[in-house]
Design an enzyme around this catalytic site. Structure first.
Site, PDB file in Angstrom:
ATOM      1  N   HIS A   1      55.329-145.411  62.874  1.00 56.85           N
ATOM      2  CA  HIS A   1      56.213-144.499  63.612  1.00 56.85           C
ATOM      3  C   HIS A   1      55.479-144.021  64.866  1.00 56.85           C
ATOM      4  CE1 HIS A   1      58.627-141.005  64.651  1.00 56.85           C
ATOM      5  NE2 HIS A   1      59.593-141.530  63.917  1.00 56.85           N
TER       6      HIS A   1
ATOM      7  N   GLU B   1      55.223-141.220  66.139  1.00 55.33           N
ATOM      8  CA  GLU B   1      54.460-139.979  65.941  1.00 55.33           C
ATOM      9  C   GLU B   1      53.107-140.287  65.303  1.00 55.33           C
ATOM     10  OE1 GLU B   1      57.572-137.794  63.943  1.00 55.33           O
ATOM     11  OE2 GLU B   1      58.700-137.795  65.813  1.00 55.33           O
TER      12      GLU B   1
ATOM     13  N   ASN C   1      64.761-140.144  58.115  1.00 50.74           N
ATOM     14  CA  ASN C   1      63.346-139.786  58.149  1.00 50.74           C
ATOM     15  C   ASN C   1      63.257-138.273  58.320  1.00 50.74           C
ATOM     16  OD1 ASN C   1      60.654-139.384  58.655  1.00 50.74           O
ATOM     17  ND2 ASN C   1      60.633-140.432  60.637  1.00 50.74           N
TER      18      ASN C   1
ATOM     19  N   SER D   1      67.645-139.626  68.358  1.00 50.33           N
ATOM     20  CA  SER D   1      68.756-138.687  68.570  1.00 50.33           C
ATOM     21  C   SER D   1      70.113-139.236  68.131  1.00 50.33           C
ATOM     22  CB  SER D   1      68.805-138.241  70.043  1.00 50.33           C
ATOM     23  OG  SER D   1      67.625-137.563  70.380  1.00 50.33           O
TER      24      SER D   1
ATOM     25  N   GLU E   1      62.615-147.512  68.365  1.00 53.95           N
ATOM     26  CA  GLU E   1      62.761-146.084  68.642  1.00 53.95           C
ATOM     27  C   GLU E   1      62.071-145.753  69.970  1.00 53.95           C
ATOM     28  OE1 GLU E   1      63.515-143.604  64.885  1.00 53.95           O
ATOM     29  OE2 GLU E   1      61.359-143.824  65.042  1.00 53.95           O
TER      30      GLU E   1
ATOM     31  N   LYS F   1      60.671-136.449  58.288  1.00 49.54           N
ATOM     32  CA  LYS F   1      59.417-135.997  58.906  1.00 49.54           C
ATOM     33  C   LYS F   1      58.828-134.854  58.051  1.00 49.54           C
ATOM     34  CE  LYS F   1      61.243-137.763  63.177  1.00 49.54           C
ATOM     35  NZ  LYS F   1      61.293-137.715  64.630  1.00 49.54           N
TER      36      LYS F   1
ATOM     37  N   GLY G   1      64.066-136.854  69.102  1.00 52.81           N
ATOM     38  CA  GLY G   1      64.079-135.395  69.025  1.00 52.81           C
ATOM     39  C   GLY G   1      64.395-134.708  70.335  1.00 52.81           C
TER      40      GLY G   1
HETATM   41  P1  13P Z   1      65.561-137.952  65.913  1.00 46.10           P
HETATM   42  O1  13P Z   1      66.795-138.547  65.291  1.00 46.10           O
HETATM   43  O2  13P Z   1      65.328-136.523  65.529  1.00 46.10           O
HETATM   44  O3  13P Z   1      65.548-138.180  67.403  1.00 46.10           O
HETATM   45  O4  13P Z   1      64.295-138.747  65.318  1.00 46.10           O
HETATM   46  C1  13P Z   1      64.284-140.128  65.357  1.00 46.10           C
HETATM   47  C2  13P Z   1      63.115-140.602  64.571  1.00 46.10           C
HETATM   48  O5  13P Z   1      61.983-140.475  64.974  1.00 46.10           O
HETATM   49  C3  13P Z   1      63.383-141.207  63.260  1.00 46.10           C
HETATM   50  O6  13P Z   1      62.237-141.837  62.766  1.00 46.10           O
END
Ligand code: 13P
Length: 261
Positions: free
Chosen positions: A102, A104, A12, A220, A174, A14, A180
């Protein structure tokens, strides 16, 4: 990977990589991955919407086995929804997987469980696979509410789905505090929550659906942590953010079987 379930590793991106950068990134990734990798693992990438057409063209022209994914969509096919993206249009671009709900989107853009459930229906209606994200905040984890939170999200998202529809979905656990941040849920902690999600699917939908649905861990994930994660019996893959932007690192994640200790 467990039983019949094919592992799935998803990147992903983003809001990163414009369409020029996206082409470079996927060309490099395609160069690093071998036939064996694609035989063993489904590999999906989820670029920003503005890259999708370029990605489709590249994947078609070079006959790449990388599968194209989107990061979101609206649940309606068309209409007065300024700025939204139709699942019908994504399907036309060769998109096969769509991330839905997601954290976010839920936390920063106010997507509710009901809205997410509609998207799951829309994505499947257009022949694509939803990657349904669930996960708890740090405060919820510390209050012992992790399982309550993810089960509530699962119940809402799957309420209108049949066993056959659930079997073909992907779920991604997640934990929000691990996204992140460089903090992982331990593989054992992730396994525990993912096993509980599978049980919830069994009681809500059916045991065969629970056995078939693929469940990823996300938060992560790095090349150095993937092998141990993939040894967990209920974890079928990973949803990778930051580490998927580096094709070398992402290829090593896809190739976890080679460097498994
Ligand atoms: P990270 O791997 O940067 O922690 O992000 C995970 C994520 O949100 C994947 O959708």
């Amino acid at each position: 990977m467990q039983g019949e379930r094919t592992p799935i590793v998803s990147g992903n991106w983003k809001m990163n990589n414009n369409h020029f950068e996206a082409i470079q990134c996927v060309q490099k990734l395609a160069y690093l991955l071998q036939k064996d990798d694609f035989d063993a693992v489904d590999v999906t990438i989820h670029p920003p919407f503005t890259d999708l057409r370029s990605m489709q063209t590249l994947i078609d022209a070079d006959q790449l086995r990388i599968k194209l994914g989107a990061q979101n969509c609206h649940h309606e096919e068309k209409g007065a929804f300024t700025g939204e993206v139709s699942p019908l249009f994504l399907a036309k671009l060769g998109v096969q997987y769509v991330i839905v709900g997601h954290s976010e989107r839920r936390e920063l853009f106010g997507e509710t469980d009901d809205f997410v459930a509609r998207k799951v229906v829309a994505v499947q209606k257009h022949g694509m696979t939803p990657i349904l994200c669930v996960g708890e905040t740090l405060a919820e984890r510390e209050a012992g509410l992790t399982l309550d939170k993810v089960k509530t999200q699962i119940r809402a998202a799957l309420a209108k789905r049949t066993a056959e529809q659930v079997k073909s979905m992907v779920i991604a656990y997640e934990p929000i505090w691990a996204i992140g941040t460089g903090k992982n849920a331990s593989p054992q902690d992730a396994q525990e929550v993912i096993a509980a999600i599978r049980e919830e699917v069994a009681s809500l939908i059916s045991r065969p659906a629970a056995q078939a649905v693929r469940i990823q861990y996300g938060g992560s994930v790095k090349a150095g942590t993937i092998a141990e994660i993939m040894r967990m019996p209920d974890i079928d893959g990973v949803l990778v953010g930051g580490a998927s932007l580096d094709p070398t690192e992402f290829a090593r994640i896809v190739q976890y079987r080679r460097h498994a200790v």
